[in-house]
Design an enzyme around this catalytic site. Structure first.
Site, PDB file in Angstrom:
ATOM      1  N   HIS A 151       4.907  16.657   7.892  1.00 17.30           N
ATOM      2  CA  HIS A 151       4.187  15.504   7.356  1.00 17.30           C
ATOM      3  C   HIS A 151       2.694  15.575   7.623  1.00 17.30           C
ATOM      4  O   HIS A 151       1.875  15.275   6.753  1.00 17.30           O
ATOM      5  CB  HIS A 151       4.720  14.211   7.989  1.00 17.30           C
ATOM      6  CG  HIS A 151       5.800  13.538   7.207  1.00 17.30           C
ATOM      7  ND1 HIS A 151       5.573  12.867   6.030  1.00 17.30           N
ATOM      8  CD2 HIS A 151       7.123  13.412   7.451  1.00 17.30           C
ATOM      9  CE1 HIS A 151       6.712  12.371   5.577  1.00 17.30           C
ATOM     10  NE2 HIS A 151       7.668  12.684   6.416  1.00 17.30           N
ATOM     11  N   GLN A 158     -10.798   0.271   1.497  1.00 20.67           N
ATOM     12  CA  GLN A 158     -11.256  -0.549   0.374  1.00 20.67           C
ATOM     13  C   GLN A 158     -10.088  -1.219  -0.344  1.00 20.67           C
ATOM     14  O   GLN A 158     -10.208  -2.362  -0.828  1.00 20.67           O
ATOM     15  CB  GLN A 158     -12.085   0.290  -0.602  1.00 20.67           C
ATOM     16  CG  GLN A 158     -11.422   1.516  -1.177  1.00 20.67           C
ATOM     17  CD  GLN A 158     -11.593   2.760  -0.340  1.00 20.67           C
ATOM     18  OE1 GLN A 158     -11.724   2.686   0.879  1.00 20.67           O
ATOM     19  NE2 GLN A 158     -11.598   3.915  -0.991  1.00 20.67           N
ATOM     20  N   ASP A 188      14.678   8.646   4.779  1.00 27.92           N
ATOM     21  CA  ASP A 188      13.388   8.661   4.073  1.00 27.92           C
ATOM     22  C   ASP A 188      13.551   8.329   2.595  1.00 27.92           C
ATOM     23  O   ASP A 188      12.654   7.746   1.978  1.00 27.92           O
ATOM     24  CB  ASP A 188      12.737  10.035   4.196  1.00 27.92           C
ATOM     25  CG  ASP A 188      12.146  10.285   5.573  1.00 27.92           C
ATOM     26  OD1 ASP A 188      11.928   9.317   6.315  1.00 27.92           O
ATOM     27  OD2 ASP A 188      11.905  11.463   5.901  1.00 27.92           O
ATOM     28  N   GLU A 193      10.019   6.173  16.159  1.00 29.70           N
ATOM     29  CA  GLU A 193      10.130   5.701  14.780  1.00 29.70           C
ATOM     30  C   GLU A 193      11.506   6.078  14.230  1.00 29.70           C
ATOM     31  O   GLU A 193      12.228   5.243  13.677  1.00 29.70           O
ATOM     32  CB  GLU A 193       9.031   6.332  13.936  1.00 29.70           C
ATOM     33  CG  GLU A 193       9.081   5.976  12.466  1.00 29.70           C
ATOM     34  CD  GLU A 193       8.091   6.772  11.637  1.00 29.70           C
ATOM     35  OE1 GLU A 193       7.824   6.350  10.495  1.00 29.70           O
ATOM     36  OE2 GLU A 193       7.591   7.820  12.103  1.00 29.70           O
ATOM     37  N   HIS A 194      11.860   7.348  14.365  1.00 22.92           N
ATOM     38  CA  HIS A 194      13.178   7.856  13.962  1.00 22.92           C
ATOM     39  C   HIS A 194      13.853   8.447  15.200  1.00 22.92           C
ATOM     40  O   HIS A 194      13.260   9.301  15.866  1.00 22.92           O
ATOM     41  CB  HIS A 194      13.069   8.966  12.923  1.00 22.92           C
ATOM     42  CG  HIS A 194      12.192   8.646  11.759  1.00 22.92           C
ATOM     43  ND1 HIS A 194      10.869   9.055  11.691  1.00 22.92           N
ATOM     44  CD2 HIS A 194      12.438   7.983  10.606  1.00 22.92           C
ATOM     45  CE1 HIS A 194      10.341   8.649  10.546  1.00 22.92           C
ATOM     46  NE2 HIS A 194      11.267   7.991   9.865  1.00 22.92           N
ATOM     47  N   GLU A 227       2.897 -35.826  29.974  1.00 25.41           N
ATOM     48  CA  GLU A 227       1.853 -34.928  29.478  1.00 25.41           C
ATOM     49  C   GLU A 227       0.544 -35.662  29.209  1.00 25.41           C
ATOM     50  O   GLU A 227      -0.397 -35.077  28.669  1.00 25.41           O
ATOM     51  CB  GLU A 227       2.339 -34.219  28.208  1.00 25.41           C
ATOM     52  CG  GLU A 227       3.496 -33.267  28.466  1.00 25.41           C
ATOM     53  CD  GLU A 227       3.850 -32.411  27.259  1.00 25.41           C
ATOM     54  OE1 GLU A 227       3.290 -32.646  26.163  1.00 25.41           O
ATOM     55  OE2 GLU A 227       4.681 -31.496  27.425  1.00 25.41           O
ATOM     56  N   THR A 259       3.842   9.898  11.788  1.00 26.11           N
ATOM     57  CA  THR A 259       5.299   9.855  11.852  1.00 26.11           C
ATOM     58  C   THR A 259       5.801  10.595  13.082  1.00 26.11           C
ATOM     59  O   THR A 259       5.113  11.447  13.648  1.00 26.11           O
ATOM     60  CB  THR A 259       5.913  10.465  10.584  1.00 26.11           C
ATOM     61  OG1 THR A 259       7.319  10.205  10.577  1.00 26.11           O
ATOM     62  CG2 THR A 259       5.684  11.960  10.519  1.00 26.11           C
ATOM     63  N   ASN A 298      -3.204   6.214   6.540  1.00 24.93           N
ATOM     64  CA  ASN A 298      -3.854   6.977   7.603  1.00 24.93           C
ATOM     65  C   ASN A 298      -4.523   6.052   8.606  1.00 24.93           C
ATOM     66  O   ASN A 298      -4.382   4.825   8.556  1.00 24.93           O
ATOM     67  CB  ASN A 298      -4.850   7.982   6.999  1.00 24.93           C
ATOM     68  CG  ASN A 298      -5.979   7.298   6.249  1.00 24.93           C
ATOM     69  OD1 ASN A 298      -6.249   6.112   6.418  1.00 24.93           O
ATOM     70  ND2 ASN A 298      -6.660   8.053   5.388  1.00 24.93           N
ATOM     71  N   TYR A 352       0.843  -1.196   0.000  1.00 20.14           N
ATOM     72  CA  TYR A 352       0.000   0.000   0.000  1.00 20.14           C
ATOM     73  C   TYR A 352       0.877   1.244   0.000  1.00 20.14           C
ATOM     74  O   TYR A 352       1.787   1.380   0.826  1.00 20.14           O
ATOM     75  CB  TYR A 352      -0.930   0.015   1.210  1.00 20.14           C
ATOM     76  CG  TYR A 352      -1.918   1.162   1.147  1.00 20.14           C
ATOM     77  CD1 TYR A 352      -3.061   1.049   0.377  1.00 20.14           C
ATOM     78  CD2 TYR A 352      -1.674   2.354   1.814  1.00 20.14           C
ATOM     79  CE1 TYR A 352      -3.962   2.105   0.270  1.00 20.14           C
ATOM     80  CE2 TYR A 352      -2.568   3.417   1.717  1.00 20.14           C
ATOM     81  CZ  TYR A 352      -3.714   3.290   0.945  1.00 20.14           C
ATOM     82  OH  TYR A 352      -4.585   4.333   0.834  1.00 20.14           O
ATOM     83  N   HIS A 356       1.571 -40.296  21.592  1.00 26.50           N
ATOM     84  CA  HIS A 356       2.799 -39.663  21.132  1.00 26.50           C
ATOM     85  C   HIS A 356       3.986 -40.595  21.375  1.00 26.50           C
ATOM     86  O   HIS A 356       4.827 -40.813  20.494  1.00 26.50           O
ATOM     87  CB  HIS A 356       3.037 -38.341  21.882  1.00 26.50           C
ATOM     88  CG  HIS A 356       2.210 -37.196  21.401  1.00 26.50           C
ATOM     89  ND1 HIS A 356       0.846 -37.215  21.382  1.00 26.50           N
ATOM     90  CD2 HIS A 356       2.583 -35.971  20.930  1.00 26.50           C
ATOM     91  CE1 HIS A 356       0.391 -36.058  20.920  1.00 26.50           C
ATOM     92  NE2 HIS A 356       1.429 -35.282  20.627  1.00 26.50           N
ATOM     93  N   GLN A 383       9.909  16.540  10.199  1.00 21.59           N
ATOM     94  CA  GLN A 383       8.862  15.556  10.464  1.00 21.59           C
ATOM     95  C   GLN A 383       7.524  16.236  10.719  1.00 21.59           C
ATOM     96  O   GLN A 383       6.471  15.698  10.380  1.00 21.59           O
ATOM     97  CB  GLN A 383       9.246  14.682  11.652  1.00 21.59           C
ATOM     98  CG  GLN A 383      10.432  13.775  11.386  1.00 21.59           C
ATOM     99  CD  GLN A 383      10.237  12.910  10.158  1.00 21.59           C
ATOM    100  OE1 GLN A 383       9.328  12.080  10.107  1.00 21.59           O
ATOM    101  NE2 GLN A 383      11.077  13.097   9.142  1.00 21.59           N
TER     102      GLN A 383
END
Length: 434
Positions: free
Chosen positions: A265, A193, A365, A331-332, A419, A240, A217, A129, A424, A262
């Site tokens: 963004h 979707q 980036d 994240e960064h 067990e 971000t 998003n 995506y 087994h 940042q």
């Protein structure tokens, strides 16, 4: 412009640190209620539903949900040669790093005749995506596609929102990046979707995938949560964020410029300065205010910098700064300190660490070679950024010969009986008696 959190002379527990670090207010659970019927509709009606949502959310009437291959190639001609050159260079560097980080197979003999192996096998098909919205992200095409290609994925589908100004097709720069990477399966579909189409497929249009990756998003994040388990996902990406550990050696102009980078963004983007030098904090804030006034995206930048997710955190020492950074799990994370390599080596929680004054986040980036799809919202405490293993499965192989099984068969039987799973043990005993 930035709020202040003063932790000097405060000895906080790990729990208290988690509570005090700034976070964006992101309600994925509410978004989940919104996307659930969309996902069900796309699963039921496929391409017809995709066209209706494109008209409703994107304001376009789609001629083709899947972009014709010739339109993808034609997008190359519309691009600035300098942009294409930059994308090519990014591909080279990102590919070199990701191919080098493919984990090798392992095979050992734990005892004579008892062999174990682990091999990394790529998934068959992935859906990548690429967001639209406030900016255009050919760099996200590169990051997602190259990592999957380096892992050996054979089938790659890209979904990205249709754009009204381009007649319902995705942005031509996105298409051009796909062309340079040899990807000819591109869908003009965005939001929940698109995630539904990738997860469940759409008859006569798109086959379902095994893994979905890529940022988006809050509705994309919610949709990924909804289909997790039907397919694999990389993460629920949030806004971000950048954190910077700085001391008196830092250049306040560099630090301010990076916090600003940042903030442009998204209004929910987080910019956090962590320092034990109050004088540096004042100089950074002065530079930040001055630079912000001249930035292109002033409104969303100011909203991000004045939001609850952004702050200056004052600490007592570099040791406390590191503790705060680990609790924040950025994240960064940039390191602008004396002995920056040593400080970076002590960090346990970050999506990516940028070391020294000449390694700003925008380098990662676009062009460093590392991946920019990284964990957000503190999830770097337990999660990794996108990499080749995101598209690989570790499969274990076991091969014992008769003598090797006989050597430990009685121990297997003992554990099976402990067990209360006697069949087994009997499966082993049948071979010991043979």
């Amino acid at each position: 412009m930035l709020s202040r959190i003063d932790l000097r002379d405060r000895d906080l527990t790990a729990r208290e640190l988690l509570d005090v670090v700034p976070r964006a207010d992101l309600d994925v659970s509410h978004a989940l209620e919104v996307v659930t019927p969309i996902i069900a509709d796309v699963r039921e009606r496929g391409a017809d539903a995709l066209r209706e949502y494109a008209a409703r959310f994107d304001g376009v009437e789609l001629e083709h949900v899947r972009v014709p291959a010739e339109r993808i190639e034609a997008a190359l001609a519309s691009q600035d040669p300098a942009v294409l050159d930059a994308i090519r260079e990014a591909i080279i560097r990102v590919r070199a790093f990701h191919e080098a980080t493919v984990p090798p197979p392992v095979e050992i003999e734990v005892s004579p005749g008892a062999r174990l192996a682990q091999r990394w096998v790529p998934v068959g098909r992935v859906g990548l995506y690429v967001p639209g919205g406030l900016a255009v992200y050919p760099s996200s095409v590169v990051m997602n596609v190259v990592a999957a290609q380096a892992a050996g994925v054979a089938s790659i589908a890209v979904a990205t929102p249709p754009q009204r100004e381009f007649g319902g097709e995705p942005h031509p720069t996105i298409l051009a990046a796909c062309a340079l990477l040899g990807v000819d399966e591109v869908y003009a579909a965005g939001g929940a979707q698109a995630i539904a189409m990738l997860a469940y497929g759409a008859e006569d249009l798109c086959d379902p995938v095994d893994i979905i990756t890529g940022p988006g998003n809050v509705y994309v994040a919610a949709a990924k949560r909804a289909v997790n388990g039907v397919v694999g996902i990389d993460a629920e990406a949030g806004p971000t964020e950048i954190a910077i550990i700085a001391d008196e050696t830092a250049d306040p102009e560099f630090v301010a410029a990076d916090l600003l980078s940042q903030a442009e963004h998204d209004p929910l983007a987080g910019s956090v300065l962590i320092t034990h030098d109050a004088h540096l904090a004042e100089r950074v804030e002065e530079a930040l205010g001055r630079r912000a006034e001249g930035t292109k995206h002033l409104a969303r930048t100011k909203e991000a910098l004045t939001g609850v997710q952004s702050a200056v955190i004052l600490t007592s020492s570099i040791d406390q700064s590191i503790q705060v950074a680990d609790a924040y799990g950025a994240e960064h994370l940039e390191i602008h300190t004396r002995d920056a390599d040593e400080v970076a080596g002590r960090i346990r929680s970050a999506g990516a660490v940028f070391i020294g004054p000449y390694s700003p986040v925008p380098l990662g980036d676009y062009m460093a070679g590392s991946n920019h799809v990284l964990p957000t919202g503190g999830t770097a405490r337990f999660a990794s950024g996108l990499n080749t293993t995101s598209f690989l499965k570790a499969i274990q192989y076991i091969r014992y010969d008769q003598a090797a099984l006989a050597e430990i068969g009685h121990k297997v039987i003992a554990l099976a009986n402990a067990e209360d799973l006697p069949a087994h043990g009997q499966a082993v005993q049948a071979r010991l008696e043979g």
